[in-house]
Design a protein around this motif. Structure first.
Motif, PDB file in Angstrom:
ATOM      1  N   GLU A  72       0.952  -1.308  -0.020  1.00  0.00           N
ATOM      2  CA  GLU A  72      -0.121   0.147  -0.030  1.00  0.00           C
ATOM      3  C   GLU A  72       1.046   1.123  -0.146  1.00  0.00           C
ATOM      4  OE1 GLU A  72      -2.482  -0.010   3.195  1.00  0.00           O
ATOM      5  OE2 GLU A  72      -3.107  -1.942   3.178  1.00  0.00           O
ATOM      6  N   THR A  73       0.672   2.058  -0.857  1.00  0.00           N
ATOM      7  CA  THR A  73       1.522   3.278  -1.026  1.00  0.00           C
ATOM      8  C   THR A  73       0.427   4.481  -1.272  1.00  0.00           C
ATOM      9  OG1 THR A  73       2.026   3.067  -3.359  1.00  0.00           O
ATOM     10  CG2 THR A  73       3.349   2.486  -1.878  1.00  0.00           C
ATOM     11  N   LYS A  75       0.996   7.023  -3.215  1.00  0.00           N
ATOM     12  CA  LYS A  75       1.000   7.274  -4.579  1.00  0.00           C
ATOM     13  C   LYS A  75       0.365   6.293  -5.521  1.00  0.00           C
ATOM     14  CE  LYS A  75       4.637   8.659  -8.063  1.00  0.00           C
ATOM     15  NZ  LYS A  75       6.177   8.427  -8.141  1.00  0.00           N
ATOM     16  N   HIS A  76       0.544   5.061  -5.475  1.00  0.00           N
ATOM     17  CA  HIS A  76       0.152   4.047  -6.557  1.00  0.00           C
ATOM     18  C   HIS A  76      -1.248   3.372  -5.729  1.00  0.00           C
ATOM     19  CE1 HIS A  76       4.337   4.474  -7.860  1.00  0.00           C
ATOM     20  NE2 HIS A  76       3.555   4.615  -8.985  1.00  0.00           N
ATOM     21  N   GLY A  77      -1.540   3.537  -4.512  1.00  0.00           N
ATOM     22  CA  GLY A  77      -2.768   2.505  -3.933  1.00  0.00           C
ATOM     23  C   GLY A  77      -2.233   1.452  -3.509  1.00  0.00           C
ATOM     24  N   THR A  78      -3.251   0.068  -3.660  1.00  0.00           N
ATOM     25  CA  THR A  78      -2.878  -0.978  -3.352  1.00  0.00           C
ATOM     26  C   THR A  78      -2.359  -1.906  -4.568  1.00  0.00           C
ATOM     27  OG1 THR A  78      -4.397  -0.644  -1.457  1.00  0.00           O
ATOM     28  CG2 THR A  78      -3.587  -3.068  -2.065  1.00  0.00           C
ATOM     29  N   VAL A  79      -1.333  -2.678  -4.325  1.00  0.00           N
ATOM     30  CA  VAL A  79      -0.878  -3.486  -5.277  1.00  0.00           C
ATOM     31  C   VAL A  79      -0.708  -4.919  -4.774  1.00  0.00           C
ATOM     32  CG1 VAL A  79       1.376  -4.320  -6.803  1.00  0.00           C
ATOM     33  CG2 VAL A  79       0.485  -1.923  -6.478  1.00  0.00           C
ATOM     34  N   TYR A 151       7.346  -4.465  -7.372  1.00  0.00           N
ATOM     35  CA  TYR A 151       5.835  -4.414  -7.475  1.00  0.00           C
ATOM     36  C   TYR A 151       5.109  -3.107  -7.383  1.00  0.00           C
ATOM     37  CZ  TYR A 151       6.269  -9.559  -7.167  1.00  0.00           C
ATOM     38  OH  TYR A 151       6.557 -10.880  -7.384  1.00  0.00           O
ATOM     39  N   ASP A 152       5.953  -2.094  -6.974  1.00  0.00           N
ATOM     40  CA  ASP A 152       5.346  -0.852  -6.896  1.00  0.00           C
ATOM     41  C   ASP A 152       5.951   0.236  -7.720  1.00  0.00           C
ATOM     42  OD1 ASP A 152       2.946   0.492  -5.941  1.00  0.00           O
ATOM     43  OD2 ASP A 152       4.222   1.458  -4.580  1.00  0.00           O
TER      44      ASP A 152
END
Length: 153
Positions: A72-73, A75-79, A151-152
């Protein structure tokens, strides 16, 4: 000898649809509460949260017992991803060698713009801003950071 179940008077006055709705709402409350507790104690195999630093962002990495990876970030939400069996085995080996029973729960060094790491594993919680100061934790954090970048990115 059979006993009949007594319905409380307040429920007896409700229609069957309302009773089902009340039961469903109660179930949702219990499930959400369980999920919140699971999150609070760092559910799954291991959880790491990194915050602060010059950029000031927060990243959370969770690895489930089954190898499910969640990053979870802001910037990118959840991966989400699934770790390969060899990656999960290597992670488990690093968790064992980290020796969480002997790591301090809290070790912070003075300084500005440092990143803070909070790692949950097996009922333990370690908070530090200097991973190098905890040699047992450094390889684990490096591995989790590697997955963040993979992954992110």
């Amino acid at each position: 000898m059979s006993r009949s179940l007594r319905v409380p008077p307040a429920l007896a006055r409700m229609s069957p649809r309302v009773r089902i709705g009340v039961g469903a709402a109660a179930l949702v409350v219990v499930l959400v509460a369980g999920w919140l507790v699971w999150r609070a104690v760092g559910g799954g195999l291991v959880t790491m949260e990194r915050s602060g630093g010059v950029a000031g962002g927060t990243v959370r990495v969770e690895v489930g017992d089954d190898g499910g990876l969640r990053i979870e970030t802001r910037k990118h939400g959840t991966v989400r991803a699934t770790l390969a069996a060899d990656e999960l085995a290597a992670l488990r080996a690093e968790l064992r060698s980290a020796d969480f029973d002997h790591l301090p729960a809290h070790r912070m060094q003075p300084g500005a713009d440092l990143q803070t790491y909070v790692v949950h594993y097996g009922g333990h919680k370690v908070t530090t801003n200097d991973v190098a100061d905890l040699p047992g934790l450094a390889p684990l954090v490096k591995r989790l950071e590697g997955w963040i970048h993979r992954y992110d990115a």
